[in-house]
Design a protein around this motif. Structure first.
Motif, PDB file in Angstrom:
ATOM      1  N   ALA A 181      63.788  20.088  -9.240  1.00 45.36           N
ATOM      2  CA  ALA A 181      64.348  20.452 -10.390  1.00 45.36           C
ATOM      3  C   ALA A 181      64.868  21.982  -9.903  1.00 45.36           C
ATOM      4  CB  ALA A 181      63.444  20.864 -11.237  1.00 45.36           C
ATOM      5  N   SER A 182      66.413  22.189 -10.569  1.00 42.80           N
ATOM      6  CA  SER A 182      66.587  23.460 -10.484  1.00 42.80           C
ATOM      7  C   SER A 182      67.146  24.045 -11.723  1.00 42.80           C
ATOM      8  CB  SER A 182      68.081  22.670  -9.760  1.00 42.80           C
ATOM      9  OG  SER A 182      69.231  22.287 -10.293  1.00 42.80           O
TER      10      SER A 182
ATOM     11  N   ASN B 169      70.435  26.830 -13.400  1.00 48.15           N
ATOM     12  CA  ASN B 169      71.221  28.324 -13.576  1.00 48.15           C
ATOM     13  C   ASN B 169      70.692  29.607 -13.448  1.00 48.15           C
ATOM     14  OD1 ASN B 169      72.630  26.305 -12.987  1.00 48.15           O
ATOM     15  ND2 ASN B 169      74.471  26.874 -14.422  1.00 48.15           N
ATOM     16  N   ILE B 170      68.984  29.375 -14.356  1.00 55.57           N
ATOM     17  CA  ILE B 170      69.258  31.003 -15.070  1.00 55.57           C
ATOM     18  C   ILE B 170      68.214  32.039 -14.195  1.00 55.57           C
ATOM     19  CG2 ILE B 170      68.267  31.659 -17.293  1.00 55.57           C
ATOM     20  CD1 ILE B 170      69.684  29.808 -18.359  1.00 55.57           C
TER      21      ILE B 170
ATOM     22  N   VAL C 203      75.023  25.248 -16.313  1.00 54.16           N
ATOM     23  CA  VAL C 203      75.840  25.564 -17.732  1.00 54.16           C
ATOM     24  C   VAL C 203      76.381  26.323 -16.916  1.00 54.16           C
ATOM     25  CG1 VAL C 203      73.559  25.744 -19.496  1.00 54.16           C
ATOM     26  CG2 VAL C 203      74.024  27.146 -18.019  1.00 54.16           C
TER      27      VAL C 203
ATOM     28  N   THR D 215      64.125  14.108  -8.877  1.00 52.69           N
ATOM     29  CA  THR D 215      65.189  14.909  -9.414  1.00 52.69           C
ATOM     30  C   THR D 215      65.430  15.673 -10.165  1.00 52.69           C
ATOM     31  OG1 THR D 215      67.134  14.902  -8.709  1.00 52.69           O
ATOM     32  CG2 THR D 215      65.886  15.881  -7.227  1.00 52.69           C
ATOM     33  N   SER D 216      65.497  16.604 -10.874  1.00 49.43           N
ATOM     34  CA  SER D 216      66.190  16.950 -12.182  1.00 49.43           C
ATOM     35  C   SER D 216      67.154  18.168 -12.008  1.00 49.43           C
ATOM     36  CB  SER D 216      65.692  17.214 -13.013  1.00 49.43           C
ATOM     37  OG  SER D 216      64.023  17.840 -13.816  1.00 49.43           O
ATOM     38  N   HIS D 217      68.230  18.165 -13.210  1.00 48.18           N
ATOM     39  CA  HIS D 217      68.716  20.005 -12.647  1.00 48.18           C
ATOM     40  C   HIS D 217      69.887  20.076 -14.614  1.00 48.18           C
ATOM     41  CE1 HIS D 217      72.815  18.471 -10.743  1.00 48.18           C
ATOM     42  NE2 HIS D 217      73.025  19.141 -11.577  1.00 48.18           N
ATOM     43  N   VAL D 218      69.554  21.099 -14.692  1.00 49.50           N
ATOM     44  CA  VAL D 218      70.355  21.958 -15.494  1.00 49.50           C
ATOM     45  C   VAL D 218      71.429  22.732 -14.950  1.00 49.50           C
ATOM     46  CG1 VAL D 218      69.799  23.235 -17.855  1.00 49.50           C
ATOM     47  CG2 VAL D 218      68.410  21.735 -17.329  1.00 49.50           C
TER      48      VAL D 218
ATOM     49  N   GLN E   5      78.131  31.206 -13.585  1.00 48.42           N
ATOM     50  CA  GLN E   5      77.086  29.826 -14.158  1.00 48.42           C
ATOM     51  C   GLN E   5      76.120  30.881 -15.272  1.00 48.42           C
ATOM     52  OE1 GLN E   5      75.367  28.138 -10.380  1.00 48.42           O
ATOM     53  NE2 GLN E   5      76.274  26.197 -10.642  1.00 48.42           N
TER      54      GLN E   5
ATOM     55  N   LEU F 146      78.062  31.119  -8.218  1.00 47.58           N
ATOM     56  CA  LEU F 146      77.430  30.881  -8.846  1.00 47.58           C
ATOM     57  C   LEU F 146      75.955  30.837  -8.318  1.00 47.58           C
ATOM     58  CD1 LEU F 146      79.099  26.850  -6.839  1.00 47.58           C
ATOM     59  CD2 LEU F 146      79.581  27.066  -9.064  1.00 47.58           C
ATOM     60  N   ARG F 147      74.490  30.446  -9.463  1.00 48.55           N
ATOM     61  CA  ARG F 147      73.386  31.050  -9.109  1.00 48.55           C
ATOM     62  C   ARG F 147      72.621  30.486  -9.895  1.00 48.55           C
ATOM     63  NH1 ARG F 147      73.659  36.806 -12.491  1.00 48.55           N
ATOM     64  NH2 ARG F 147      73.056  35.742 -14.432  1.00 48.55           N
TER      65      ARG F 147
ATOM     66  N   HIS G 296      71.265  25.519  -5.184  1.00 49.10           N
ATOM     67  CA  HIS G 296      70.493  25.374  -5.940  1.00 49.10           C
ATOM     68  C   HIS G 296      70.171  24.274  -6.595  1.00 49.10           C
ATOM     69  CE1 HIS G 296      73.233  27.273  -8.475  1.00 49.10           C
ATOM     70  NE2 HIS G 296      72.534  26.869  -9.490  1.00 49.10           N
ATOM     71  N   HIS G 297      71.187  23.222  -7.300  1.00 43.82           N
ATOM     72  CA  HIS G 297      70.960  22.164  -7.877  1.00 43.82           C
ATOM     73  C   HIS G 297      70.697  20.729  -6.612  1.00 43.82           C
ATOM     74  CE1 HIS G 297      71.545  23.656 -11.495  1.00 43.82           C
ATOM     75  NE2 HIS G 297      73.170  23.469 -11.339  1.00 43.82           N
TER      76      HIS G 297
END
Lengths: 480, 448
Positions: free
Chosen positions: A80-81, A83-84, B53, B48-51, B71, A64-65, A355-356
């Protein structure tokens, strides 16, 4: 054996450009109107093995990162978060966090304010004796199977045995507008054992857990008597246990039930975010006597147990926190925000699952400080009570201060002696009553509840413990 | 981001896997975007918001399983997880119960699972919802401190298997809840209300806020009561959590099939009254727990689980179905891209009875009206010992004061055996579950 550092070389190269990126995004947040900006990189590499009835059915691994961005804009929080961890994605997360804060600016609500703190600049890599990533999967499987076999072959009444093993390395980098740039790498190793015993139609189960901020040495050195065999013996023992009586009793709790009680009954109520938001039964009780004189409760992230860390996820150096001293409420656990709202000092209690999620106030290693009695002395004088041993789960409604703890097994106490063996016991109580009814505390403090605590949708590594102690007037949920 | 390509990375992993000497494999990739506005203390606290994948790979070799996930959808990360899953599959040991993974099937259309309004949602456009809940609560009584929030998410997933399954899924979800806390000295009035669905139109913030405040105020003046044997009337919120979710969980997957739950021996046995019927239906249009296919690509279909009080079937994924030599019932649950596949219910629908709640209370001389509880049993033995989180004493056929510090204990199957009445009205949850109120003849209660 010498301690070794978890090697981070393969991502150290990343850190140089990551550091620049995180710092630049913090500056961009400030230049675009944020009064506070925090950019947090999170990475977790894990490896696990599941063994069932002598077969290593599944091995798995995960990475996970990502990056979480938190801002205060116009007195409102935005987060906000992504993954990239590329510049484009992190800048987009900043834009989304700023937009989020602005989206709620029109509403009066809970103002976002935080205490100003000195920046932390540090790198912490917790050392281990054996890095789990240096141990082959074949060797790990062999060791877990050895531990499982002892439980499986203990008795013909053992129906099923399960062991799950997991090692995980968590890397957190906190960069914020106070000038903090903090990196902490924490290895944890944990193992759970579950045994189901059966006799006729009667089935019972038992659990054991083992975990710490540690490497593979934790598994290498485990004694089956204290782990899988212990679970097997208990599961078989429970087959002949009886349903508990119902009603209100004096109870004596072992270190695991005591740890669960301390975590549920008082720990959550001491979390600063629940306090300032009126969700805690002790919100207005600071400096008041809320427990008996035998009660001192401490949350200590510096203790090397499963909930150990050096810096929290707001970059604050962790210190031990005394919550209750000799029965008097003396402290809450704080984030930057709860410290500002409750005139407290942030001492490292804000953590995030990944991070989320934004950091929220969490317990670490929470325990009741030892007294000076032996178990025998505690049991003395109880004509009819219940001795509770081993914890399964618990929960609290902090608003009402009503808690429930489910325990693994129990014994009736008759005239100071443990007599009838009991199973499927739970207790319920009211925090403010129960704390005042703690009338005897032992000297045998143990921390042995490594696990995950859930709050606001986030799971977090914690531990808890206590010595044996006695609480009067506890409702025991019985079936006879 | 909604146009993120999931099929490309999945196909890439499938191509890499095809080069290895393994028996079966599957690859799933998913994307989710979530928006959340939280309520804490005096009102709205945070937006808050998150994406998210990720991609996950399961590989089977000689009946052993290897799993790896990441991820990152980058080529080199996909290569790493493919190689790791293959290596792990070779190290893991043969599971004699494993018989393969499902092949392709025709996947039905289920309307109403994806709401374009949620797909295109912004935080600005939804901040009215938490505000509406707070205003509605304040209209009942001012001065509360709150916790709660609103959340919406859009999820896309794509699954391919070495057996020819190739399916995509797109769903949306919205949920809202609020918990007001009122204080009068040391007396606390606190409760909560919630709702959730696949579209924004399922959420009525004013109803949620008003109900939460009314329920919270009702909790003032709670009292302890004495231990005893009493009938319980479980409202739909409590009957679902205490009875039906627990039963269907215990009838699900390998634990049920391997004889490890209290329900393992219940096939074709009567557990409740003749009018007890439970259907599991993952095909209900617009329901949160509906989907076109399960976690292994098997199409969803309605399944009668309990009829005339008798258990008819387990809820299977392919693994547990293989143990019992039956077909999967389409109840595989895959926890995102993390890899593990379990089994569990979808929309649980309990057939309404013929009583009204008023009749249930009127026929109760002394008992407990349980408005919130979760009697989670020991899944192995079925025994439970649990707190009644919210409830009211019924005396002389009337609802009296709220109770506190009260526990119920017994065997979960005795609760089913002792079902006396089932209400004709009930509550729909998430557009799919339906639970009525249920009266239990007698339960052992622990108080003072």
């Amino acid at each position: 054996m010498e301690n070794v550092k978890i090697p981070v070389a393969h991502i150290t190269i990343v850190v140089y450009w990551l550091k620049d990126l995180l710092e630049e995004v913090v500056q961009k947040g400030l230049s675009e109107g944020a009064s506070f900006c925090e950019v947090r990189y999170f990475e977790e590499r894990s490896s696990s093995i599941g063994v069932e009835n002598g077969i290593a059915r599944a091995l798995s691994s995960g990475i996970l990162r990502g990056v979480g961005v938190r801002v205060i804009v116009g007195g409102h929080w935005g987060f906000a978060s992504t993954n990239i961890p590329t510049r484009q994605s992190v800048e987009k997360a900043l834009e989304d966090a700023m937009g989020g804060a602005r989206s709620i600016m029109a509403y009066t609500g809970e103002e976002a304010k935080i205490v100003e703190v000195k920046p932390s600049v540090d790198t912490v890599v917790h050392d281990v004796k054996i890095n789990p990533e240096d141990v082959s999967p074949e060797e790990k499987v062999k060791r877990v199977l050895e531990l499982e076999k002892d439980a499986r072959t203990f008795s013909d009444r053992v129906k099923d045995t399960f062991i799950s093993y997991r090692d995980v390395v968590t890397r957190v980098i906190v960069c914020n507008s106070f000038g903090t740039f903090l990196e902490e790498v924490t290895p944890r190793t944990v193992m759970y054992c579950r045994v189901i015993a059966k006799e006729g139609e009667n089935m019972q189960e038992s659990f054991e857990a083992l975990g710490n901020v540690a490497g593979y040495e934790l598994i290498d050195g485990v004694n089956v008597e204290d782990f899988s065999l212990k679970a097997a013996k208990r599961a078989v023992r429970l087959l002949t246990a009886h349903p508990p009586p119902r009603g209100t009793y004096p109870v004596v709790v072992d270190p695991r039930v005591g740890g669960l009680f301390v975590h549920e009954a008082i720990g959550h109520n001491s979390e600063g975010d629940l306090v300032f938001s009126g969700q805690s039964i002790i919100s207005d009780k600071m400096h008041q006597k809320i427990a008996s004189r035998f009660v001192t409760i401490i949350d200590d992230p510096t203790k090397r147990s499963y909930g150990h860390f050096t810096y929290d996820h707001e970059g604050i150096k962790a210190k031990p926190h005394v919550l209750i001293k000799d029965g008097v409420l003396v402290g809450f656990l704080h984030s930057l925000e709860s410290a500002a709202k409750l005139s407290g000092e942030p001492e490292g209690s804000a953590r995030a699952q990944s991070h989320h999620y934004p950091p929220i106030v969490r317990m670490s290693n929470t325990y009741l400080a030892p007294g000076d009695m032996t178990l025998e002395e505690i049991l003395e004088g109880i004509d009819c009570g219940v001795y509770l041993s081993g914890s399964q789960y618990g929960y609290v409604e902090s608003q009402k201060g009503q808690f429930t703890c489910k325990v693994e097994e129990a014994w009736l106490i008759e005239k100071g002696e443990l007599t009838e063996h009991l199973r499927d016991v739970a207790i319920s109580g009211l925090t403010l009553e129960a704390l005042k009814n703690i009338v005897a505390v032992g000297k045998d403090l143990r921390m042995e509840m490594p696990g995950m605590c859930g709050k606001s949708g986030q799971g977090m590594y914690v531990d808890a413990g206590a010595p044996h102690f006695r609480i009067d007037g506890i409702v025991v949920g019985g079936r006879r | 981001m909604a146009k993120l390509d999931l099929i490309g990375p999945v196909e890439k992993a499938m191509r890499m896997l095809s080069l290895f000497d393994v028996d079966f494999y599957d690859v799933v990739a998913s994307y989710s975007r979530s928006l959340n506005i939280s309520i804490l203390g005096k009102g709205i606290k945070e937006a808050t918001s998150h994406v998210d994948v990720g991609i996950g790979v399961r590989v089977f070799k000689n009946k052993g399983m290897g799993i790896a996930f990441s991820q990152s959808l980058e080529d080199n990360d996909i290569e790493i997880i493919v190689k790791r899953a293959v290596r792990f599959a070779r190290v893991s040991q043969p599971d004699p119960y494993f018989k393969g993974i499902p092949g392709p099937s025709k996947v039905p259309e289920i309307p109403g699972l994806c709401d374009d309004e949620i797909v295109n949602l912004t935080l600005e456009s939804v901040s009215q919802i938490p505000k509406g809940m707070i205003e509605a609560a304040e209209s009942i009584r001012r001065g509360a401190m709150y916790s709660g929030g609103f959340a919406a998410s859009h999820v896309k997933a794509y699954l391919m298997t070495s057996t020819g399954v190739s399916v995509g899924l797109e769903k949306t979800h919205a949920s809202a809840y609020i918990q007001p806390v009122y204080r009068e000295g040391d007396d606390v009035g606190s409760s909560y209300e919630f709702d959730y669905g696949t579209s924004l139109s399922n959420i009525n913030p004013h109803w949620i806020g008003r109900r939460a405040a009314e329920k919270a105020i009702e909790q003032f003046g709670s009292k302890k009561i004495k231990s005893g044997f009493m009938p319980l009337i479980l409202l739909p919120e409590a009957s679902g959590d205490s009875l039906f979710f627990n039963l269907l969980a215990a009838l699900s997957g390998e634990s049920a099939a391997k004889g490890r739950t209290f329900a393992s021996g219940l096939l074709n046995k009567q557990i409740g009254p003749e009018n007890l019927e439970v259907l599991d239906d993952g095909t209900i249009p617009g329901a949160v727990a509906s989907s076109t296919y399960d976690g292994e690509g098997v199409p969803k279909k309605p399944l009668k689980v309990v009829e005339k009080g008798t258990v008819l079937t387990f809820l299977h994924n392919s693994y547990s179905a293989g143990i019992m030599n039956v077909e999967s019932t389409g109840h595989a649950i895959r926890g995102g891209y993390g890899g593990y596949v379990g089994a569990g219910p979808s929309n649980i629908r309990v057939k309404p009875g013929d009583s009204t709640l008023e009749e249930m209370i009127a026929e109760t001389k002394r008992g407990i009206l349980v408005t919130r509880a979760s009697f989670t049993p020991n899944i192995v033995s079925g025994e439970f010992s649990a707190t009644i989180d919210e409830g009211f004493l019924i005396e002389d056929s009337e609802k009296k004061h709220p109770v506190k510090n009260l526990m119920a204990g017994g065997h979960i199957l005795n609760l089913f055996r002792d079902i006396e009445l089932i209400s004709k009205e009930g509550r729909v949850f998430g557009g799919g579950h339906f639970f009525p109120a249920v009266k239990i003849r007698e339960v052992k209660l622990s108080g003072f």
